[in-house]
Design a protein around this motif. Structure first.
Motif, PDB file in Angstrom:
ATOM      1  N   PRO A   1       0.842  -1.195   0.000  1.00 54.51           N
ATOM      2  CA  PRO A   1       0.000   0.000   0.000  1.00 54.51           C
ATOM      3  C   PRO A   1       0.883   1.253   0.000  1.00 54.51           C
ATOM      4  CG  PRO A   1       0.057  -0.986   2.171  1.00 54.51           C
ATOM      5  CD  PRO A   1       0.784  -1.919   1.260  1.00 54.51           C
ATOM      6  N   LEU A   2       0.291   2.371  -0.335  1.00 55.62           N
ATOM      7  CA  LEU A   2       1.038   3.621  -0.387  1.00 55.62           C
ATOM      8  C   LEU A   2       1.370   4.113   1.023  1.00 55.62           C
ATOM      9  CD1 LEU A   2       2.125   5.814  -2.326  1.00 55.62           C
ATOM     10  CD2 LEU A   2      -0.001   7.068  -1.867  1.00 55.62           C
TER      11      LEU A   2
ATOM     12  N   VAL B   1      -3.782  13.536  -9.082  1.00 62.55           N
ATOM     13  CA  VAL B   1      -3.498  14.167  -7.791  1.00 62.55           C
ATOM     14  C   VAL B   1      -2.229  15.013  -7.885  1.00 62.55           C
ATOM     15  CG1 VAL B   1      -2.896  13.745  -5.369  1.00 62.55           C
ATOM     16  CG2 VAL B   1      -4.688  12.397  -6.463  1.00 62.55           C
ATOM     17  N   ILE B   2      -1.215  14.510  -8.566  1.00 60.82           N
ATOM     18  CA  ILE B   2       0.036  15.259  -8.716  1.00 60.82           C
ATOM     19  C   ILE B   2      -0.193  16.534  -9.524  1.00 60.82           C
ATOM     20  CG2 ILE B   2       2.316  15.199  -9.801  1.00 60.82           C
ATOM     21  CD1 ILE B   2       2.497  12.261  -8.840  1.00 60.82           C
ATOM     22  N   VAL B   3      -0.965  16.447 -10.589  1.00 59.33           N
ATOM     23  CA  VAL B   3      -1.268  17.637 -11.397  1.00 59.33           C
ATOM     24  C   VAL B   3      -2.033  18.662 -10.559  1.00 59.33           C
ATOM     25  CG1 VAL B   3      -2.609  18.505 -13.366  1.00 59.33           C
ATOM     26  CG2 VAL B   3      -1.172  16.470 -13.615  1.00 59.33           C
TER      27      VAL B   3
ATOM     28  N   CYS C   1      -6.057   4.968  -3.397  1.00 63.25           N
ATOM     29  CA  CYS C   1      -5.464   5.817  -2.362  1.00 63.25           C
ATOM     30  C   CYS C   1      -5.335   7.281  -2.774  1.00 63.25           C
ATOM     31  CB  CYS C   1      -4.115   5.257  -1.932  1.00 63.25           C
ATOM     32  SG  CYS C   1      -2.949   5.077  -3.274  1.00 63.25           S
ATOM     33  N   THR C   2      -5.964   7.676  -3.878  1.00 66.79           N
ATOM     34  CA  THR C   2      -5.785   9.049  -4.351  1.00 66.79           C
ATOM     35  C   THR C   2      -6.356  10.087  -3.386  1.00 66.79           C
ATOM     36  OG1 THR C   2      -7.753   8.860  -5.740  1.00 66.79           O
ATOM     37  CG2 THR C   2      -5.633   8.454  -6.796  1.00 66.79           C
ATOM     38  N   GLU C   3      -7.498   9.825  -2.791  1.00 65.61           N
ATOM     39  CA  GLU C   3      -8.073  10.818  -1.869  1.00 65.61           C
ATOM     40  C   GLU C   3      -7.206  10.980  -0.624  1.00 65.61           C
ATOM     41  OE1 GLU C   3     -10.339  13.115  -2.507  1.00 65.61           O
ATOM     42  OE2 GLU C   3     -10.230  12.201  -4.497  1.00 65.61           O
TER      43      GLU C   3
ATOM     44  N   LEU D   1      -1.147  15.725   0.797  1.00 65.76           N
ATOM     45  CA  LEU D   1      -0.435  16.809   0.112  1.00 65.76           C
ATOM     46  C   LEU D   1      -0.969  18.175   0.531  1.00 65.76           C
ATOM     47  CD1 LEU D   1      -0.037  15.285  -3.459  1.00 65.76           C
ATOM     48  CD2 LEU D   1       1.750  15.601  -1.726  1.00 65.76           C
ATOM     49  N   ASN D   2      -2.274  18.298   0.667  1.00 66.10           N
ATOM     50  CA  ASN D   2      -2.849  19.569   1.125  1.00 66.10           C
ATOM     51  C   ASN D   2      -2.385  19.899   2.539  1.00 66.10           C
ATOM     52  OD1 ASN D   2      -4.201  20.110  -1.268  1.00 66.10           O
ATOM     53  ND2 ASN D   2      -6.069  19.079  -0.609  1.00 66.10           N
ATOM     54  N   GLU D   3      -2.343  18.896   3.392  1.00 63.92           N
ATOM     55  CA  GLU D   3      -1.868  19.088   4.763  1.00 63.92           C
ATOM     56  C   GLU D   3      -0.392  19.480   4.783  1.00 63.92           C
ATOM     57  OE1 GLU D   3      -1.194  16.216   8.560  1.00 63.92           O
ATOM     58  OE2 GLU D   3      -3.150  16.089   7.579  1.00 63.92           O
TER      59      GLU D   3
END
Length: 112
Positions: free
Chosen positions: A3-4, A63-65, A27-29, A35-37
């Motif tokens: 897992p990520l 998500v990266i974009v 796991c994108t959400e 990343l926002n945190e």
């Protein structure tokens, strides 16, 4: 596949986010939230350490974009460091490597 795992740390005015394992739609959400945190806590200049990333699908790219757009809109930056050949190939096929800086090592990303 594992897992990520996501870890975050500050390094010389940049936020280093290390991704290990598999980045897929499941796991994108969680990654978006992480990343926002990281941006809120450490600032808008980010380096994604991709050396431990074994796989990335279109959900991960999305998500990266989104992170790149948000960071640069806030006056920051995003650099992708150390992608394995399979991940680098995904970045090249999509053309993302022409928009988001991609470097060979984390050290290269952190060198002013």
């Amino acid at each position: 596949m594992p897992p990520l795992e996501v870890t975050t740390r500050s390094d010389g005015g940049r936020t280093v986010v290390r991704l290990r394992g598999e980045l897929d739609i499941a796991c994108t959400e969680d990654l978006r939230r992480d990343l926002n945190e990281a941006r809120r806590e450490h600032g808008e200049h980010l380096v994604l350490d991709l050396a431990g990333l074994e796989f990335m699908d279109s959900g991960g790219l999305s998500v990266i974009v989104a992170c790149y757009k948000a960071a640069t809109a806030a006056g920051g930056s995003l650099t992708l460091a150390g992608p394995r050949p399979i991940v680098r190939r995904t970045l090249e096929i999509t053309g993302l490597h022409r928009r988001i800086p991609v470097v060979d090592t984390l050290q290269e990303a952190l060198t002013p």
